[in-house]
Enzyme design. Structure first.
Site, PDB file in Angstrom:
ATOM      1  N   SER A 198      -6.489   6.381   2.613  1.00 38.18           N
ATOM      2  CA  SER A 198      -7.851   6.167   3.103  1.00 38.18           C
ATOM      3  C   SER A 198      -8.660   7.445   2.905  1.00 38.18           C
ATOM      4  O   SER A 198      -8.762   7.951   1.792  1.00 38.18           O
ATOM      5  CB  SER A 198      -7.807   5.717   4.564  1.00 38.18           C
ATOM      6  OG  SER A 198      -9.052   5.249   4.998  1.00 38.18           O
ATOM      7  N   GLU A 315      -7.358  -5.088   2.060  1.00 38.56           N
ATOM      8  CA  GLU A 315      -7.825  -3.865   2.710  1.00 38.56           C
ATOM      9  C   GLU A 315      -8.813  -4.121   3.849  1.00 38.56           C
ATOM     10  O   GLU A 315      -8.764  -3.485   4.902  1.00 38.56           O
ATOM     11  CB  GLU A 315      -8.495  -2.945   1.680  1.00 38.56           C
ATOM     12  CG  GLU A 315      -7.601  -2.439   0.574  1.00 38.56           C
ATOM     13  CD  GLU A 315      -6.795  -1.217   0.962  1.00 38.56           C
ATOM     14  OE1 GLU A 315      -6.934  -0.754   2.112  1.00 38.56           O
ATOM     15  OE2 GLU A 315      -6.017  -0.741   0.119  1.00 38.56           O
ATOM     16  N   HIS A 414      -5.404  -2.626   5.304  1.00 38.52           N
ATOM     17  CA  HIS A 414      -5.581  -1.186   5.127  1.00 38.52           C
ATOM     18  C   HIS A 414      -4.575  -0.418   5.983  1.00 38.52           C
ATOM     19  O   HIS A 414      -4.363  -0.730   7.155  1.00 38.52           O
ATOM     20  CB  HIS A 414      -7.005  -0.828   5.545  1.00 38.52           C
ATOM     21  CG  HIS A 414      -7.439   0.560   5.212  1.00 38.52           C
ATOM     22  ND1 HIS A 414      -7.581   1.020   3.934  1.00 38.52           N
ATOM     23  CD2 HIS A 414      -7.796   1.600   6.019  1.00 38.52           C
ATOM     24  CE1 HIS A 414      -8.002   2.258   3.945  1.00 38.52           C
ATOM     25  NE2 HIS A 414      -8.136   2.648   5.204  1.00 38.52           N
TER      26      HIS A 414
END
Length: 504
Positions: A198, A315, A414
């Site tokens: 991320s 995600e 995610h």
């Protein structure tokens, strides 16, 4: 067994032993950034005499209220530590000390965008990875938010020319600490892999474009965090001006900004940046970051660095849990949402994803499009630009295993791959919904591939390098396999649309 003690350039540190791995927490790699150090590049830590305990994580950077708790709850929890501008600390896990070993070093950049997070999250605990791969694992804290990325160069003079990127310079300082000290911890300073997820993946992307970081790492892994671009100076200056106005501080009066209590700084920041993950990030200032990291081309200074890059299939689901309109989304609503970023090409884009999911609901289609928009398309673009340099291989992955928690709403969301990469499923039961041989098999495959890449620059003999012609992609699931150009028609439907993701 006696407590392990290691001499660093600043003084001796005492660690602990856990499951045959030596653990050192909260080692300072820089001085406090409070007071005169606020908004300025990091300085070396003050040396100490005697032996300093390195048994607890160091303070995390100040960040939005509740933000650290949210990040840590998503990533396996952590020991409770304070928030402080004295936050330049790192942690080391290693199988051996002062043995002349040439172990690969894996340097982790934490997620949370550029405003939240900590290197002390449970998912990032390095014991299992260090033991499995005979490797040295390093995690790090650094400045976040306005403290790390408030660009004052055009408002306060030359002394603050680097202020928009001091959070990234903190990471450079930590890498310099690794270069100067990691041999005493059994690691090889000539074989350092930077990796992150991320915001951490974005930090890896940007380190690859920073002259100050050149030569401090030798391989790179970007997990769900491709940063093609960063903010230009004009936009970053405007952002700083908004903060100064909110604090009623004149642009030239930087002394007041430097001395203002951190609580007031964050109260003002919350008013101008209601989204805790948005607002602050690195700046193309022409010096620390001289060019856009991967736009229009990959950075020449890291051309010889092998890259492993990839994303998760779904995600966006982590960020749409509170989207009350998603469950009842109809075709008109889907078109309206996609048109916001695809314009006249919305119909073409929706049709391509509909072909892949003929029975998919509008919510399913939006999740697929939104997830690719968020991470995957930019990751492919970054990989293509890296490949075009012809100097080092690129490897692509796609994580598709779906967590059953929340009645399956998160799917392959995610950050879900992190505990598999670190072989830390014990910390992740609340995220994965369980453990057992099936999940451990995925963790075995991912952690071994990451370790092989750190060791040799290739993730294994059965994982071909990525090329625009073949687009070999390792699919991680219960049975991992290589697939060529997965979801190719959907990829092609994006055409030349540039989705900036973390960049601006």
């Amino acid at each position: 067994m006696m407590d392990p003690i290691v001499a660093t350039a600043s003084g001796q540190v005492r660690g602990a032993t856990r499951n045959s791995i030596y653990v050192f927490k909260g080692i300072p790699y820089g001085a406090s950034t409070a007071g005169r150090g606020r908004f300025l590049p990091p300085q070396k830590p003050e040396p100490w005499s005697g032996v300093r305990d390195a048994l607890r994580y160091g303070a995390s950077s100040p960040q939005p209220e509740g933000g650290l708790g949210v990040m840590l709850s998503l990533s396996g929890g952590a020991e409770p530590e304070p928030l402080s501008e004295d936050c330049l600390y790192l942690n080391v896990w290693t199988p051996a000390l002062n043995d002349g070993g040439k172990r690969p070093v894996m340097f982790w950049c934490h997620g949370g965008g550029f405003t939240m997070g900590s290197g002390s999250a449970g998912f990032y605990e390095g014991t299992n990875l260090a033991r499995r791969g005979d490797a040295v694992v390093v995690t790090v804290n650094h400045r976040l938010g306005a403290l790390g990325y408030c660009y004052l160069g055009e408002l306060a003079g030359e002394e603050y020319a680097a202020s928009g990127n001091v959070g990234m310079l903190d990471l450079v300082a930590a890498l310099e600490w690794v270069r100067d000290n990691i041999a005493a911890f059994g690691g090889d300073p000539g074989n350092v892999t930077i990796f992150g997820e991320s915001g951490g993946g974005a930090k890896v992307s940007i380190l690859m474009a920073m002259p100050d970081a050149q030569g401090l790492f030798h391989r790179a892994i970007i997990q769900s965090g491709p940063a093609l671009r960063v903010s230009p100076r004009a936009k970053a200056t405007h952002r700083a001006e908004k903060l100064l106005r909110e604090l009623e501080i004149a642009p030239g009066d930087v002394e007041r900004l430097r001395d203002i209590p951190i609580e007031r700084l964050f109260e003002a920041n919350a008013r101008i940046n209601p989204n805790a993950l948005a607002g602050w990030g690195p700046v193309m200032d022409g010096v620390v970051i001289p060019n856009q990291p991967f736009d229009p081309v990959a950075p020449a200074i890291s051309a010889n660095v092998p890259l492993l890059i990839g994303t998760n299939k779904d995600e966006i689901t982590l960020f749409t849990l509170a989207d009350t309109g998603l469950a009842t989304l109809d075709e008109a609503g889907l078109h309206a949402r996609v048109s916001q970023f695809a314009g006249a090409r919305a119909d073409e884009l929706i049709a391509a994803y509909r072909d892949a999911q003929p029975q998919g609901t509008p919510a399913n289609i939006y999740t697929a499009i939104g997830s690719d928009r968020m991470m995957r398309i930019n990751s492919i673009t970054l990989a293509e630009r890296k490949y075009a340099q012809g100097a080092a291989p690129v490897y692509m992955y796609l994580f598709t295993w779906e967590t059953p928690i929340l009645n399956g709403r998160l799917k392959s969301t995610h950050a879900l791959e992190i505990p598999f990469v670190f072989d830390n499923l014990a910390y992740a039961v609340g995220f994965t919904g369980g453990s057992g041989p099936e999940l451990q098999g995925i963790a075995d495959a991912m952690s071994e591939a990451w370790l092989a890449f750190a060791r040799t620059g290739a993730p294994g003999p059965n994982w071909p390098a990525y090329t625009p012609e073949e687009r070999a992609t390792m699919i991680f699931n219960r049975e991992s396999r290589v697939e060529h150009d997965p979801a190719g028609p959907q990829r092609q439907a994006w055409g030349d649309m540039l989705i900036n993701g973390f960049s601006e």
